[in-house]
Design an enzyme around this catalytic site. Structure first.
Site, PDB file in Angstrom:
ATOM      1  CG  HIS A 140       3.906   4.655   9.180  1.00 47.98           C
ATOM      2  ND1 HIS A 140       3.160   3.673   8.545  1.00 47.98           N
ATOM      3  CD2 HIS A 140       4.227   5.545   8.217  1.00 47.98           C
ATOM      4  CE1 HIS A 140       3.042   3.966   7.266  1.00 47.98           C
ATOM      5  NE2 HIS A 140       3.683   5.107   7.037  1.00 47.98           N
ATOM      6  CB  CYS A 196       2.906  10.278   1.484  1.00 52.16           C
ATOM      7  SG  CYS A 196       1.214  10.916   1.461  1.00 52.16           S
ATOM      8  NE  ARG A 226      -1.054   2.522   2.875  1.00 50.11           N
ATOM      9  CZ  ARG A 226      -0.495   3.635   3.333  1.00 50.11           C
ATOM     10  NH1 ARG A 226      -0.421   4.719   2.576  1.00 50.11           N
ATOM     11  NH2 ARG A 226       0.054   3.679   4.535  1.00 50.11           N
ATOM     12  CG  ASP A 227       3.186   4.341   3.014  1.00 52.69           C
ATOM     13  OD1 ASP A 227       3.132   5.221   2.151  1.00 52.69           O
ATOM     14  OD2 ASP A 227       3.452   4.561   4.205  1.00 52.69           O
ATOM     15  CG  ASN A 229       6.763   3.120   4.651  1.00 52.73           C
ATOM     16  OD1 ASN A 229       6.282   3.189   3.532  1.00 52.73           O
ATOM     17  ND2 ASN A 229       6.122   3.513   5.724  1.00 52.73           N
ATOM     18  CG  HIS A 287       7.631   7.528   5.159  1.00 52.46           C
ATOM     19  ND1 HIS A 287       7.383   7.023   3.910  1.00 52.46           N
ATOM     20  CD2 HIS A 287       6.471   7.408   5.845  1.00 52.46           C
ATOM     21  CE1 HIS A 287       6.120   6.623   3.829  1.00 52.46           C
ATOM     22  NE2 HIS A 287       5.539   6.851   4.997  1.00 52.46           N
TER      23      HIS A 287
HETATM   24  P1  HMG Z   1     -12.948  14.586  -2.081  1.00 49.98           P
HETATM   25  O1  HMG Z   1     -12.711  15.016  -3.506  1.00 49.98           O
HETATM   26  O2  HMG Z   1     -13.031  15.660  -1.045  1.00 49.98           O
HETATM   27  O3  HMG Z   1     -14.191  13.606  -1.931  1.00 49.98           O
HETATM   28  O4  HMG Z   1     -11.798  13.573  -1.683  1.00 49.98           O
HETATM   29  P2  HMG Z   1     -15.677  13.632  -2.414  1.00 49.98           P
HETATM   30  O5  HMG Z   1     -16.443  12.888  -1.399  1.00 49.98           O
HETATM   31  O6  HMG Z   1     -16.088  15.036  -2.779  1.00 49.98           O
HETATM   32  O7  HMG Z   1     -15.636  12.761  -3.756  1.00 49.98           O
HETATM   33  C1  HMG Z   1     -14.973  13.193  -4.939  1.00 49.98           C
HETATM   34  C2  HMG Z   1     -14.884  12.015  -5.913  1.00 49.98           C
HETATM   35  O8  HMG Z   1     -14.115  10.938  -5.328  1.00 49.98           O
HETATM   36  C3  HMG Z   1     -16.245  11.405  -6.256  1.00 49.98           C
HETATM   37  O9  HMG Z   1     -16.118  10.896  -7.570  1.00 49.98           O
HETATM   38  C4  HMG Z   1     -16.344  10.256  -5.290  1.00 49.98           C
HETATM   39  O10 HMG Z   1     -17.190   9.239  -5.756  1.00 49.98           O
HETATM   40  C5  HMG Z   1     -14.911   9.762  -5.260  1.00 49.98           C
HETATM   41  P3  HMG Z   1     -16.598  11.724  -8.875  1.00 49.98           P
HETATM   42  O11 HMG Z   1     -18.037  12.034  -8.622  1.00 49.98           O
HETATM   43  O12 HMG Z   1     -15.724  12.970  -8.907  1.00 49.98           O
HETATM   44  O13 HMG Z   1     -16.307  10.795  -9.994  1.00 49.98           O
HETATM   45  N1  HMG Z   1     -14.599   9.082  -3.998  1.00 49.98           N
HETATM   46  C6  HMG Z   1     -14.111   7.826  -3.922  1.00 49.98           C
HETATM   47  N2  HMG Z   1     -13.791   6.921  -4.865  1.00 49.98           N
HETATM   48  C7  HMG Z   1     -13.319   5.743  -4.430  1.00 49.98           C
HETATM   49  N3  HMG Z   1     -13.141   5.422  -3.132  1.00 49.98           N
HETATM   50  C8  HMG Z   1     -13.441   6.310  -2.167  1.00 49.98           C
HETATM   51  C9  HMG Z   1     -13.949   7.556  -2.552  1.00 49.98           C
HETATM   52  N4  HMG Z   1     -14.337   8.646  -1.863  1.00 49.98           N
HETATM   53  C10 HMG Z   1     -14.729   9.557  -2.744  1.00 49.98           C
HETATM   54  N5  HMG Z   1     -13.249   5.985  -0.891  1.00 49.98           N
HETATM   55  C11 HMG Z   1     -10.952  11.712  -0.435  1.00 49.98           C
HETATM   56  C12 HMG Z   1     -11.733  13.027  -0.388  1.00 49.98           C
HETATM   57  C13 HMG Z   1     -10.638  11.335   0.981  1.00 49.98           C
HETATM   58  C14 HMG Z   1     -11.793  10.658  -1.112  1.00 49.98           C
HETATM   59  C15 HMG Z   1      -9.660  11.970  -1.259  1.00 49.98           C
HETATM   60  O14 HMG Z   1      -9.014  13.087  -0.736  1.00 49.98           O
HETATM   61  C16 HMG Z   1      -8.736  10.789  -1.238  1.00 49.98           C
HETATM   62  O15 HMG Z   1      -9.026   9.746  -1.832  1.00 49.98           O
HETATM   63  N6  HMG Z   1      -7.575  10.920  -0.534  1.00 49.98           N
HETATM   64  C17 HMG Z   1      -6.671   9.821  -0.361  1.00 49.98           C
HETATM   65  C18 HMG Z   1      -5.286  10.302  -0.299  1.00 49.98           C
HETATM   66  C19 HMG Z   1      -4.379   9.132  -0.036  1.00 49.98           C
HETATM   67  O16 HMG Z   1      -4.709   7.985  -0.265  1.00 49.98           O
HETATM   68  N7  HMG Z   1      -3.159   9.459   0.439  1.00 49.98           N
HETATM   69  C20 HMG Z   1      -2.177   8.468   0.713  1.00 49.98           C
HETATM   70  C21 HMG Z   1      -2.484   7.636   1.917  1.00 49.98           C
HETATM   71  S1  HMG Z   1      -2.105   8.437   3.454  1.00 49.98           S
HETATM   72  C22 HMG Z   1      -0.423   8.112   3.711  1.00 49.98           C
HETATM   73  O17 HMG Z   1       0.227   7.625   2.829  1.00 49.98           O
HETATM   74  C23 HMG Z   1       0.150   8.382   5.074  1.00 49.98           C
HETATM   75  C24 HMG Z   1       0.359   7.108   5.896  1.00 49.98           C
HETATM   76  O18 HMG Z   1       1.211   6.192   5.239  1.00 49.98           O
HETATM   77  C25 HMG Z   1       0.974   7.462   7.261  1.00 49.98           C
HETATM   78  C26 HMG Z   1       2.199   8.367   7.147  1.00 49.98           C
HETATM   79  O19 HMG Z   1       3.180   8.015   6.473  1.00 49.98           O
HETATM   80  O20 HMG Z   1       2.154   9.423   7.778  1.00 49.98           O
HETATM   81  C27 HMG Z   1      -0.979   6.393   6.177  1.00 49.98           C
HETATM   82 MG    MG Z   2       3.351   6.333   5.219  1.00 52.59          MG
END
Ligand code: HMG
Ligand code: MG
Length: 305
Positions: free
Chosen positions: A213, A246, A21-22, A255, A215
């Site tokens: 966690h 990320c 995933r990450d 990571n 990186h």
């Molecule tokens: P948004 O644009 O504010 O959401 O995004 P929305 O509710 O307005 O929806 C917009 C569009 O997204 C719509 O589609 C929804 O259907 C779709 P459209 O009508 O435009 O075609 N949608 C989805 N599609 C699939 N699955 C869903 C979903 N939700 C909405 N679950 C949202 C808000 C949270 C969805 C967006 O910002 C997003 O997907 N963000 C994810 C970012 C991400 O994955 N980042 C990486 C992971 S975090 C990380 O890596 C850190 C970590 O490792 C820890 C660390 O290292 O610190 C965990």
């Molecule tokens: Mg991470």
């Protein structure tokens, strides 16, 4: 096990493998579903017991995770292994439930700017959004892990106060997360800051509920992990071959490599249940597929022996 009058280390540590995933979420090239499945199978064959295998987020935001439903539908599930995924909202949880994800994770941040960039809402709004998700997960008997990003620094805001991290961690814990993973998203933390962070956060929730966690952007992760171990942390997130980063944290590298964590732990007499030789092969296999060198020092050293 005690190695000195002051410091005691555990007999075993749980590794949460986040490479699929990450790691893969940050790849610019498309990775075939078969290659993801092979990576996950190789990891569990090496003894990994918790794999974060995908992410049910917007495919527009993170295209690389768009096939997570297929990953979970086709996983060769091994008994005793937990296959988890990120779910930012109800839509994500519904998709995860449809393919029998074992466990999900919600992800918040200790930085307002990062929260906006990563999940398009404020910290307060994210916590509000997670509540119905939590209730739904509980109805389905699914455990929920909580991530807090930017615990030791933010790419947009710089320093982050440990008190803020403690507040967000406690909010996620009080909501029902069984464990809080403290994410040094951009790898800027150093050991004494790690110590201060853990000492602050554990005033708000038990150390046994915390994971780390790191990186490895600045090469500090192993030192920080050692410090975390000395302060009672028993769960470590890592990614095979040091995959990852990320997409919403510019400059964030992968990571810490699982191989390097496992080598250090085994060298300290701490069990992980992981076969290092097989793990190195899993890392070599995915890096060959990606056409790049591994970030694992240990893999580099042992593969040339
Ligand atoms: P948004 O644009 O504010 O959401 O995004 P929305 O509710 O307005 O929806 C917009 C569009 O997204 C719509 O589609 C929804 O259907 C779709 P459209 O009508 O435009 O075609 N949608 C989805 N599609 C699939 N699955 C869903 C979903 N939700 C909405 N679950 C949202 C808000 C949270 C969805 C967006 O910002 C997003 O997907 N963000 C994810 C970012 C991400 O994955 N980042 C990486 C992971 S975090 C990380 O890596 C850190 C970590 O490792 C820890 C660390 O290292 O610190 C965990
Ligand atoms: Mg991470």
């Amino acid at each position: 096990m005690s190695h000195s009058p002051q410091i005691s280390y555990p007999n075993s540590v749980k590794i949460v493998e986040v490479g699929p995933r990450d790691g893969l979420q940050n790849e610019s090239q498309t990775i075939a579903l078969a290659d993801k499945l092979q990576l996950i199978a190789n990891l569990t064959d090496a003894g990994v017991q918790h794999v974060e295998a995908g992410s049910f987020v917007s495919p527009k935001w993170v295209p690389q995770m768009a096939d997570s439903s297929s990953v979970f539908a086709q996983l060769p599930r091994k008994a005793g292994v937990t296959y988890s995924a990120l779910t930012p909202n109800i839509k994500g949880l519904e998709a995860a439930l449809a393919v029998n994800v074992d466990e999900v994770a919600i992800f918040g941040a200790a930085s307002e700017s990062f929260s906006q960039k990563n999940i398009n809402c404020s910290i307060a709004e994210s916590l509000k959004r997670f509540k119905p998700l939590m209730a739904m997960a509980q109805r389905h008997g699914i455990r929920v892990r909580g991530y807090v990003s930017c615990v030791l620094g933010c790419p947009y805001e710089g320093d982050i106060s440990p008190t803020k991290v403690a507040q967000v961690s406690k909010a996620l814990f009080d909501m029902g997360c069984y464990e809080i993973s403290l994410g040094d998203t951009i790898g800027v933390g150093t050991p004494l800051k790690t110590q201060q962070l853990i000492e602050t956060v554990r005033q708000a929730l038990p150390t046994s509920k915390l994971a780390v966690h790191f990186h490895d952007t600045y090469g500090q992760a192993l030192a920080n992990i050692l410090m975390a171990l000395q302060h009672g942390i028993r769960v470590i997130d890592s990614a095979v071959a040091g995959l990852g980063g990320c997409p919403y944290a510019k400059g964030a590298s992968g990571n810490i490599a699982t191989e390097d964590v496992v080598y250090m732990l085994h060298g300290m007499g701490i069990e992980t249940g992981i076969d290092l030789t097989k793990l190195i092969k899993a890392g070599k296999n995915i890096m060959t597929t990606l056409g790049r060198e591994s970030h694992s020092k240990v893999a580099g050293a042992l593969l040339t022996e």
